[in-house]
Design an enzyme around this catalytic site. Structure first.
Site, PDB file in Angstrom:
ATOM      1  N   CYS A   1      -1.321  -7.379 -17.126  1.00  0.00           N
ATOM      2  CA  CYS A   1      -0.589  -8.064 -16.057  1.00  0.00           C
ATOM      3  C   CYS A   1       0.752  -7.373 -15.833  1.00  0.00           C
ATOM      4  O   CYS A   1       1.536  -7.217 -16.762  1.00  0.00           O
ATOM      5  CB  CYS A   1      -0.364  -9.526 -16.422  1.00  0.00           C
ATOM      6  SG  CYS A   1       0.698 -10.388 -15.228  1.00  0.00           S
TER       7      CYS A   1
ATOM      8  N   SER B   1       0.859  -1.181   0.000  1.00  0.00           N
ATOM      9  CA  SER B   1       0.000   0.000   0.000  1.00  0.00           C
ATOM     10  C   SER B   1       0.888   1.220   0.000  1.00  0.00           C
ATOM     11  O   SER B   1       2.102   1.108   0.163  1.00  0.00           O
ATOM     12  CB  SER B   1      -0.896   0.002   1.241  1.00  0.00           C
ATOM     13  OG  SER B   1      -1.737   1.138   1.246  1.00  0.00           O
TER      14      SER B   1
ATOM     15  N   CYS C   1      -5.809  -9.829 -13.339  1.00  0.00           N
ATOM     16  CA  CYS C   1      -6.366 -10.690 -14.386  1.00  0.00           C
ATOM     17  C   CYS C   1      -7.755 -11.179 -14.015  1.00  0.00           C
ATOM     18  O   CYS C   1      -8.643 -11.279 -14.874  1.00  0.00           O
ATOM     19  CB  CYS C   1      -5.430 -11.864 -14.649  1.00  0.00           C
ATOM     20  SG  CYS C   1      -5.080 -12.893 -13.197  1.00  0.00           S
TER      21      CYS C   1
ATOM     22  N   CYS D   1       3.880 -14.595 -10.997  1.00  0.00           N
ATOM     23  CA  CYS D   1       2.710 -13.911 -10.438  1.00  0.00           C
ATOM     24  C   CYS D   1       3.030 -13.210  -9.123  1.00  0.00           C
ATOM     25  O   CYS D   1       3.640 -13.795  -8.222  1.00  0.00           O
ATOM     26  CB  CYS D   1       1.591 -14.920 -10.231  1.00  0.00           C
ATOM     27  SG  CYS D   1       0.065 -14.230  -9.580  1.00  0.00           S
TER      28      CYS D   1
ATOM     29  N   THR E   1      -6.388   1.974   5.383  1.00  0.00           N
ATOM     30  CA  THR E   1      -5.906   1.264   6.568  1.00  0.00           C
ATOM     31  C   THR E   1      -6.735   1.596   7.796  1.00  0.00           C
ATOM     32  O   THR E   1      -7.087   0.709   8.585  1.00  0.00           O
ATOM     33  CB  THR E   1      -4.418   1.591   6.817  1.00  0.00           C
ATOM     34  OG1 THR E   1      -3.654   1.226   5.665  1.00  0.00           O
ATOM     35  CG2 THR E   1      -3.897   0.832   8.029  1.00  0.00           C
TER      36      THR E   1
ATOM     37  N   CYS F   1      -1.514  -9.870  -7.714  1.00  0.00           N
ATOM     38  CA  CYS F   1      -2.208  -8.579  -7.740  1.00  0.00           C
ATOM     39  C   CYS F   1      -3.693  -8.734  -8.009  1.00  0.00           C
ATOM     40  O   CYS F   1      -4.475  -7.835  -7.702  1.00  0.00           O
ATOM     41  CB  CYS F   1      -1.565  -7.637  -8.760  1.00  0.00           C
ATOM     42  SG  CYS F   1      -1.888  -8.045 -10.487  1.00  0.00           S
TER      43      CYS F   1
ATOM     44  N   ARG G   1      -0.487  -4.493  -6.732  1.00  0.00           N
ATOM     45  CA  ARG G   1      -1.667  -5.045  -6.051  1.00  0.00           C
ATOM     46  C   ARG G   1      -2.901  -4.300  -6.539  1.00  0.00           C
ATOM     47  O   ARG G   1      -2.849  -3.080  -6.760  1.00  0.00           O
ATOM     48  CB  ARG G   1      -1.531  -4.875  -4.536  1.00  0.00           C
ATOM     49  CG  ARG G   1      -2.625  -5.547  -3.703  1.00  0.00           C
ATOM     50  CD  ARG G   1      -2.545  -7.053  -3.758  1.00  0.00           C
ATOM     51  NE  ARG G   1      -3.409  -7.698  -2.777  1.00  0.00           N
ATOM     52  CZ  ARG G   1      -4.636  -8.143  -3.046  1.00  0.00           C
ATOM     53  NH1 ARG G   1      -5.167  -7.979  -4.245  1.00  0.00           N
ATOM     54  NH2 ARG G   1      -5.351  -8.743  -2.106  1.00  0.00           N
TER      55      ARG G   1
END
Length: 534
Positions: free
Chosen positions: A480, A51, A509, A503, A334, A506, A298
């Site tokens: 991606c 984040s 896809c 990968c 958060t 995130c 992410r």
């Protein structure tokens, strides 16, 4: 098949993010005798948390009043705020005022991964069992159809489904209450939202993709506490997004880029847009001569108030971004995640169950905050300038407009290649690291055993080399950020190749595929990125 081993708890928490850990800590504070466990698919707590992150400290102040005497490893008081419009690849204009939602006086810049590792220690000190490296693959149900726990995925399964010498069958963890704090697009949350039709009365959820890097700057270049946000280039006016630069201590800076996944251009490349941003004259002089330390990506949940699903089901509840509590105009979630976890703990401590959770959250300050800003993000669906004008109106009226704008599913926004002309964005040559997506994967420290089942399930792979090639030119090869998807040609013709080991989890896809035939499932526990201070 042999009967699975089981463990029994009073409460199971899936996901060791800020929501799940705040929940576990608060519940043990209120009910020390309850047995509580937190399971996390990452190899260590915080290794897959990514984040910005600037946090509002009020929930943390309530949860752990003495936290400032022993703060988390990276925690810098927020300083000066700047907000810029990047007009094109060379020009930038600083806004005279920072939008009110983005004021950061009294806030703190943190590494959310480091914060979660620190929170996990606090939870364990109270008697919470915290288990990293255990991927919850599915929910388990009792005879009445209620959730009664989760199943941990098997370890040591080969790609062809056979059992390797180190095979270990996953256990079932049972509890009367399961709390889902998996974060954005959580895999079990997705399953249960569908099973119980929790989203039947809400708008489709919407998302963004966030990419972030941590840089070590040359000595004397960092300004601890400085916060800068940008909008505009390298995006076109029809695409929502922007960037952030947060100055940490020790001449480090966190730089990130977010693009709304409701973008329309099938040729758009979020990773490349981020790299272009770093070469803008406003940004490049800061990074030049520095060294990239870590990188990751992410998805983030952007639907807000009108996309919130029902939050309770028999035996289980949703908290944090499994529910979708990010405040998009603030670029903060958060405090919302922690607050929701604490409220859930208080309900369970008082009532012993989950009934009433949906009403409790909707009647709380968490929902009040989301309702106030509900129209700002969807206002940008009509472009940057309408979105800005609408944001001014919604801010001036404190969200009291008599209407609520609607959200639409992100995948439905993508235009076909013969219906859309990619705009000229002014992207140019670049030389800052990383040079490509595979290099970025290196900085994410992603690790997957190559010989395990592919965790990216494509329901109808023939579509990829027929309809999708013709209609959208295979956008998975571009959206991606880790180069997982490739269309390759061999003796048998064209086929989709899935480089699952790349990968970074995130979930883009799973969200943006125009045919909705990609399903992200959990790989073997401990697999995936191992972010450092992101």
């Amino acid at each position: 098949m042999s009967e699975r081993e089981t463990m029994q708890y009073d409460v199971i928490t899936v996901g060791a993010g800020p929501a799940g850990l705040a929940f576990a800590i608060r519940l043990k504070q209120l009910k020390p005798d309850l047995s509580v466990c937190v399971i996390e698919k990452a190899s260590t707590i915080g290794a897959q948390i990514l984040s910005g992150a600037v946090i509002e400290p009020e929930p943390l102040n309530e949860l752990l009043p003495e936290w400032g005497k022993e703060p988390p490893p990276i925690c810098i008081a927020a300083g000066a705020d700047e907000f810029w419009w990047l007009r094109d690849s060379t020009r930038a204009t600083r806004f005279p005022m920072v939008p009110p939602q983005m004021h950061n006086t009294g806030n703190f810049i943190v590494s959310l991964g480091a914060l979660c590792g620190w929170l996990a220690g606090k939870a364990e000190a109270l008697g919470v069992d915290v288990f990293p490296g255990f991927a919850a693959s599915e929910a388990v149900f009792n005879d009445a159809g209620a959730v009664c726990g989760v199943r941990i995925g098997d370890m040591g399964v080969a790609r062809d489904g056979s059992h390797k010498p180190g095979y270990t069958q996953g256990i079932d963890i049972h509890a009367p209450i399961t709390v889902l704090g998996e974060g954005c697009r959580g895999s079990i949350s997705k399953q249960l939202i569908a099973r119980y039709t929790l989203d039947a009365e809400s708008n489709p959820q919407t998302y963004g993709i966030g990419l972030k890097e941590l840089w070590q700057l040359p000595e004397g270049r960092g300004q601890p506490g400085k916060i800068m946000h940008t909008m505009g280039w390298p995006l076109d006016p029809a695409t929502y997004g922007g960037s952030f630069l947060y100055h940490l201590d020790q001449n480090r800076v966190a730089i990130g880029f977010v693009a709304g996944l409701d973008y329309v251009d099938p040729e758009f490349k979020p990773f490349e847009a981020f790299q272009q941003l770093k070469h803008h004259p406003l940004v490049k002089p800061l990074l030049e001569g520095g060294q990239i330390l870590s990188a990751g990506a992410r998805s983030l949940v952007e639907g807000g108030y009108q996309s919130l699903p029902r939050l309770e089901m028999p035996g289980a509840i949703l908290i944090g971004d499994s529910a979708g509590l990010l405040n998009v105009p603030k670029i903060k979630g958060t405090h919302q995640a922690m607050r929701s976890g604490m409220l859930a703990a208080e309900l369970i401590a008082e009532s012993g169950g989950v009934i009433g959770w949906d009403a409790k959250l909707r009647g709380s300050v968490v929902m009040k905050e989301l309702r106030k800003v509900r129209n700002i993000r969807p206002g940008f669906n009509k472009g940057m300038w309408f979105g800005l004008a609408n944001a001014v109106w919604e801010t001036a009226t404190a969200g009291l407009s008599p209407w609520t704008l609607k959200n639409h599913a992100d995948h439905s926004a993508l235009r076909k290649v013969d219906e859309y002309t990619t705009p000229e964005r002014g992207w140019g040559e670049r030389n800052l690291a990383p040079r490509d997506r595979l290099a970025s994967v290196y900085f994410a420290a992603t690790q997957h055993d190559e010989d395990q089942p592919i965790h990216l399930h494509v329901a109808e792979p023939d579509i990829c080399t027929t309809r999708c090639t013709a209609e959208y030119n295979n956008p998975c090869t571009r959206f991606c950020p880790a180069g997982v998807y490739e269309i390759v040609s061999d003796g048998a013709g064209k086929r989709l190749q899935i480089n699952a080991a790349n990968c970074v989890h995130c979930k883009t896809c799973d969200i943006k595929d125009p045919y909705q035939i990609i399903n992200w499932v959990t790989p073997e526990g401990g697999s995936g990125p191992n972010y450092q201070n992101l």
